[in-house]
Scaffold this active site. Structure first.
Site, PDB file in Angstrom:
ATOM      1  CB  CYS A  48      -0.869  -0.043   1.252  1.00 36.17           C
ATOM      2  SG  CYS A  48      -1.691   1.501   1.674  1.00 36.17           S
ATOM      3  CG  HIS A  49       1.689   5.427  -2.118  1.00 36.29           C
ATOM      4  ND1 HIS A  49       1.542   5.768  -3.430  1.00 36.29           N
ATOM      5  CD2 HIS A  49       2.928   5.883  -1.762  1.00 36.29           C
ATOM      6  CE1 HIS A  49       2.633   6.396  -3.845  1.00 36.29           C
ATOM      7  NE2 HIS A  49       3.471   6.483  -2.860  1.00 36.29           N
ATOM      8  CB  THR A  50       0.429   3.694   4.254  1.00 40.01           C
ATOM      9  OG1 THR A  50      -0.827   4.182   3.759  1.00 40.01           O
ATOM     10  CG2 THR A  50       0.702   4.304   5.599  1.00 40.01           C
ATOM     11  CG  HIS A  70      -0.356  -1.675   6.201  1.00 40.50           C
ATOM     12  ND1 HIS A  70       0.652  -1.070   5.478  1.00 40.50           N
ATOM     13  CD2 HIS A  70      -1.506  -1.169   5.738  1.00 40.50           C
ATOM     14  CE1 HIS A  70       0.125  -0.222   4.628  1.00 40.50           C
ATOM     15  NE2 HIS A  70      -1.189  -0.265   4.755  1.00 40.50           N
ATOM     16  CD  GLU A  71      -3.617  -3.694   0.691  1.00 42.18           C
ATOM     17  OE1 GLU A  71      -4.023  -2.532   0.839  1.00 42.18           O
ATOM     18  OE2 GLU A  71      -3.316  -4.156  -0.408  1.00 42.18           O
ATOM     19  CB  CYS A 100      -9.259  -2.695  22.705  1.00 42.85           C
ATOM     20  SG  CYS A 100     -10.345  -1.426  23.411  1.00 42.85           S
ATOM     21  CB  CYS A 103     -11.494   1.991  24.454  1.00 46.22           C
ATOM     22  SG  CYS A 103     -11.642   2.126  22.673  1.00 46.22           S
ATOM     23  CB  CYS A 106     -14.076  -0.395  20.953  1.00 43.90           C
ATOM     24  SG  CYS A 106     -12.443  -0.469  20.179  1.00 43.90           S
ATOM     25  CB  CYS A 114      -9.313   1.106  19.028  1.00 39.93           C
ATOM     26  SG  CYS A 114      -8.767   0.236  20.500  1.00 39.93           S
ATOM     27  NE  ARG A 118      -6.993   6.860  18.618  1.00 38.60           N
ATOM     28  CZ  ARG A 118      -7.598   8.007  18.903  1.00 38.60           C
ATOM     29  NH1 ARG A 118      -7.040   9.155  18.560  1.00 38.60           N
ATOM     30  NH2 ARG A 118      -8.752   8.026  19.519  1.00 38.60           N
ATOM     31  CB  CYS A 178      -4.826  -1.764   4.075  1.00 37.02           C
ATOM     32  SG  CYS A 178      -4.578   0.023   4.085  1.00 37.02           S
ATOM     33  NE  ARG A 373      -3.121  -2.081  -2.350  1.00 36.35           N
ATOM     34  CZ  ARG A 373      -2.976  -0.764  -2.188  1.00 36.35           C
ATOM     35  NH1 ARG A 373      -2.385  -0.023  -3.117  1.00 36.35           N
ATOM     36  NH2 ARG A 373      -3.429  -0.173  -1.086  1.00 36.35           N
TER      37      ARG A 373
HETATM   38  P1  NAD Z   1      -1.411   4.831  -5.084  1.00 34.63           P
HETATM   39  O1  NAD Z   1      -0.032   5.358  -5.198  1.00 34.63           O
HETATM   40  O2  NAD Z   1      -1.696   3.508  -5.690  1.00 34.63           O
HETATM   41  O3  NAD Z   1      -2.447   5.894  -5.685  1.00 34.63           O
HETATM   42  C1  NAD Z   1      -2.349   7.272  -5.447  1.00 34.63           C
HETATM   43  C2  NAD Z   1      -2.761   8.010  -6.749  1.00 34.63           C
HETATM   44  O4  NAD Z   1      -2.840   9.412  -6.451  1.00 34.63           O
HETATM   45  C3  NAD Z   1      -1.767   7.843  -7.891  1.00 34.63           C
HETATM   46  O5  NAD Z   1      -2.440   7.371  -9.044  1.00 34.63           O
HETATM   47  C4  NAD Z   1      -1.193   9.258  -8.077  1.00 34.63           C
HETATM   48  O6  NAD Z   1      -0.878   9.538  -9.450  1.00 34.63           O
HETATM   49  C5  NAD Z   1      -2.338  10.126  -7.577  1.00 34.63           C
HETATM   50  N1  NAD Z   1      -1.954  11.470  -7.147  1.00 34.63           N
HETATM   51  C6  NAD Z   1      -0.873  11.840  -6.409  1.00 34.63           C
HETATM   52  N2  NAD Z   1      -0.884  13.181  -6.201  1.00 34.63           N
HETATM   53  C7  NAD Z   1      -1.981  13.660  -6.825  1.00 34.63           C
HETATM   54  C8  NAD Z   1      -2.547  14.974  -6.975  1.00 34.63           C
HETATM   55  N3  NAD Z   1      -1.968  16.048  -6.434  1.00 34.63           N
HETATM   56  N4  NAD Z   1      -3.701  15.090  -7.664  1.00 34.63           N
HETATM   57  C9  NAD Z   1      -4.286  14.010  -8.235  1.00 34.63           C
HETATM   58  N5  NAD Z   1      -3.806  12.753  -8.119  1.00 34.63           N
HETATM   59  C10 NAD Z   1      -2.666  12.589  -7.434  1.00 34.63           C
HETATM   60  O7  NAD Z   1      -1.746   4.810  -3.507  1.00 34.63           O
HETATM   61  P2  NAD Z   1      -2.866   3.985  -2.676  1.00 34.63           P
HETATM   62  O8  NAD Z   1      -2.232   2.759  -2.108  1.00 34.63           O
HETATM   63  O9  NAD Z   1      -4.122   3.877  -3.475  1.00 34.63           O
HETATM   64  O10 NAD Z   1      -3.093   4.967  -1.435  1.00 34.63           O
HETATM   65  C11 NAD Z   1      -3.703   6.241  -1.640  1.00 34.63           C
HETATM   66  C12 NAD Z   1      -3.551   7.101  -0.385  1.00 34.63           C
HETATM   67  O11 NAD Z   1      -4.361   6.589   0.679  1.00 34.63           O
HETATM   68  C13 NAD Z   1      -2.134   7.151   0.173  1.00 34.63           C
HETATM   69  O12 NAD Z   1      -1.899   8.471   0.655  1.00 34.63           O
HETATM   70  C14 NAD Z   1      -2.179   6.171   1.329  1.00 34.63           C
HETATM   71  O13 NAD Z   1      -1.186   6.426   2.291  1.00 34.63           O
HETATM   72  C15 NAD Z   1      -3.569   6.459   1.840  1.00 34.63           C
HETATM   73  N6  NAD Z   1      -4.187   5.423   2.690  1.00 34.63           N
HETATM   74  C16 NAD Z   1      -4.968   5.876   3.728  1.00 34.63           C
HETATM   75  C17 NAD Z   1      -5.652   4.971   4.529  1.00 34.63           C
HETATM   76  C18 NAD Z   1      -6.559   5.447   5.619  1.00 34.63           C
HETATM   77  O14 NAD Z   1      -7.048   4.614   6.380  1.00 34.63           O
HETATM   78  N7  NAD Z   1      -6.831   6.737   5.754  1.00 34.63           N
HETATM   79  C19 NAD Z   1      -5.520   3.592   4.269  1.00 34.63           C
HETATM   80  C20 NAD Z   1      -4.745   3.186   3.172  1.00 34.63           C
HETATM   81  C21 NAD Z   1      -4.095   4.104   2.394  1.00 34.63           C
HETATM   82 ZN    ZN Z   2     -10.812   0.145  21.645  1.00 31.87          ZN
END
Ligand code: NAD
Ligand code: ZN
Length: 380
Positions: A48-50, A70-71, A100, A103, A106, A114, A118, A178, A373
């Site tokens: 994942c991008h994270t 994490h995925e 959990c 809390c 939850c 959580c 969290r 994820c 993916r």
């Molecule tokens: P990814 O890299 O596969 O996709 C991100 C897309 O965003 C890409 O296609 C990229 O070209 C585009 N992008 C980047 N900057 C841009 C902009 N300024 N304008 C338009 N498009 C733009 O990533 P992913 O795995 O799909 O994850 C996406 C985001 O979600 C990441 O920031 C990730 O960390 C986040 N995320 C958050 C959670 C959550 O629970 N909040 C969970 C998972 C992932």
């Molecule tokens: Zn909890």
């Protein structure tokens, strides 16, 4: 009882020694699970991008050496003291934000944040005793978001592990742990687009495409995809995205382009990029009076969200979510059932696969913006 229970396991893990440097497959020692913990055998993981942000550590705090990931999907190998809900052999999805079940969060129907478990990207150790379960020749290796799935075996708190239907194929449903659930839930649980509405999705990676899938399921009539990478647009058509905008093609801000296309703004927007400019555009592009914007992307640690307060006074709503507001243990099993009942397709999110020994290829693909993916098969 397995022969490994209670013993240290030696296995392969992909260790990040330094920011931005290729992961190295090492033999690591994985200690047995302690109280309220389980040790998992990971069968499949994806990227994942994270993971990439924290490995690059350009906009996040560096913490090395560390095992990311994490995925994933796996099987419980052994359980620690006091564990009653899980047993060896259970099929599970680890999740970066836990539940959990005790809390105030939850117990609240409105929160999945959580208090105990969290997401915490700056913690590299177990909650129970502040120690790592991973080591190489006695030197500890940090965990990542309580999951560290780039290892053949990992130890998680039971609150970070969802038990799922054992018939669900782990090489497919691992992506639900994820990205896909996050995007889907961001739309269905948080943005909640009314039937017939117009939804803008910023970022068409796995998370954004899952958010688009949510918009399609909710009955949106227009789904406008915004991405800086136009190569994403063809793929996105399979996810019901009906129109595309590449902000690079316009001299004016993308929120103005969207306002012109939609008679004043979209009804809902979901930001899945992690880019602060996109977050602000995603908020400012929603219609006054009723528009709702949801932020999902993980921002740079120093990012600041700036907008004129009048944009809020004009009755626009700004929200954010982790994991699409799903409670991982209570809700994720039913997301897996949606796949089993064919209400939700996950195959179309999976464009690549590599053996574990070639995990760095998955990083290259994500950095190049190729595919959606990439499944990493731990046996390879
Ligand atoms: P990814 O890299 O596969 O996709 C991100 C897309 O965003 C890409 O296609 C990229 O070209 C585009 N992008 C980047 N900057 C841009 C902009 N300024 N304008 C338009 N498009 C733009 O990533 P992913 O795995 O799909 O994850 C996406 C985001 O979600 C990441 O920031 C990730 O960390 C986040 N995320 C958050 C959670 C959550 O629970 N909040 C969970 C998972 C992932
Ligand atoms: Zn909890």
């Amino acid at each position: 009882m397995s022969t490994t229970a209670g013993n240290v396991i030696r296995c392969r893990a992909a260790v990040a020694w330094e920011a931005g440097k290729p992961l190295v497959i090492e033999e690591v020692e994985v200690a047995p699970p302690q109280a309220m913990e389980v040790r998992l055998k990971i069968l499949y993981t994806s990227l994942c991008h994270t993971d990439v942000y924290f490995w690059e550590a350009k906009g996040q705090n560096p913490m090395f050496p560390r095992i990311y990931g994490h995925e994933a999907g796996g099987i419980v190998e052994s359980v620690g003291e006091g564990v009653t809900d899980l047993q060896p052999g259970d099929h599970v999805l680890p999740v970066f934000t836990g539940e959990c079940k005790e809390c105030d969060h939850c117990k609240s129907e409105e929160s999945n944040m959580c208090r105990l478990l969290r997401i915490n990207t700056d913690r590299g150790v177990m909650i129970g005793d502040g120690q790592s379960r991973f080591s190489i020749n006695g030197k500890p290796i940090y965990h990542f978001v309580g999951t560290s799935t780039f290892s053949e075996y990992t130890v998680c708190h039971i609150g970070s592990v969802a038990k799922i239907n054992p018939l669900a194929p782990l090489d497919k449903v691992c992506v639900l742990s994820c990205g896909i659930s996050t995007g889907l839930g961001a739309t269905l649980n948080v943005a909640k687009p009314p039937k017939g509405s117009t939804v803008a999705i910023f970022g068409l990676g796995a998370v954004g495409l899952a958010a688009a899938e949510g918009a399609r399921i909710a009955g949106a009539s227009r789904i406008i995809g915004v991405d800086l990478n136009s190569n994403r647009f063809d793929e996105a058509k399979k996810f019901g995205v009906t129109e595309f905008i590449n902000p690079k093609d316009y001299a004016k801000p993308v929120q103005e382009v969207l306002a012109e296309m939609t008679n004043g703004g979209v009804d809902r927007s979901v930001e899945c990029t992690g880019n602060i400019t996109a977050m602000i555009s995603a908020f400012e592009c929603v219609h006054d009076g009723w528009g709702v914007a949801v932020l999902v992307g993980v921002p740079h640690k120093d990012a600041e969200f700036k907008t004129h307060p009048m944009n809020l006074l004009n009755e626009r709503t700004l929200k954010g979510t982790f994991f699409g507001n799903y409670k991982p243990r209570s809700d994720l099993p039913s997301v897996v059932e949606k796949y089993m009942n064919k209400e939700l397709e996950v195959e179309k999110f999976i464009t690549h696969s590599v053996p574990f020994s070639e995990i760095n290829k998955a990083f290259d693909l994500m950095l190049k913006g190729e595919g959606i993916r990439c499944i990493i098969n731990m046996e390879g």
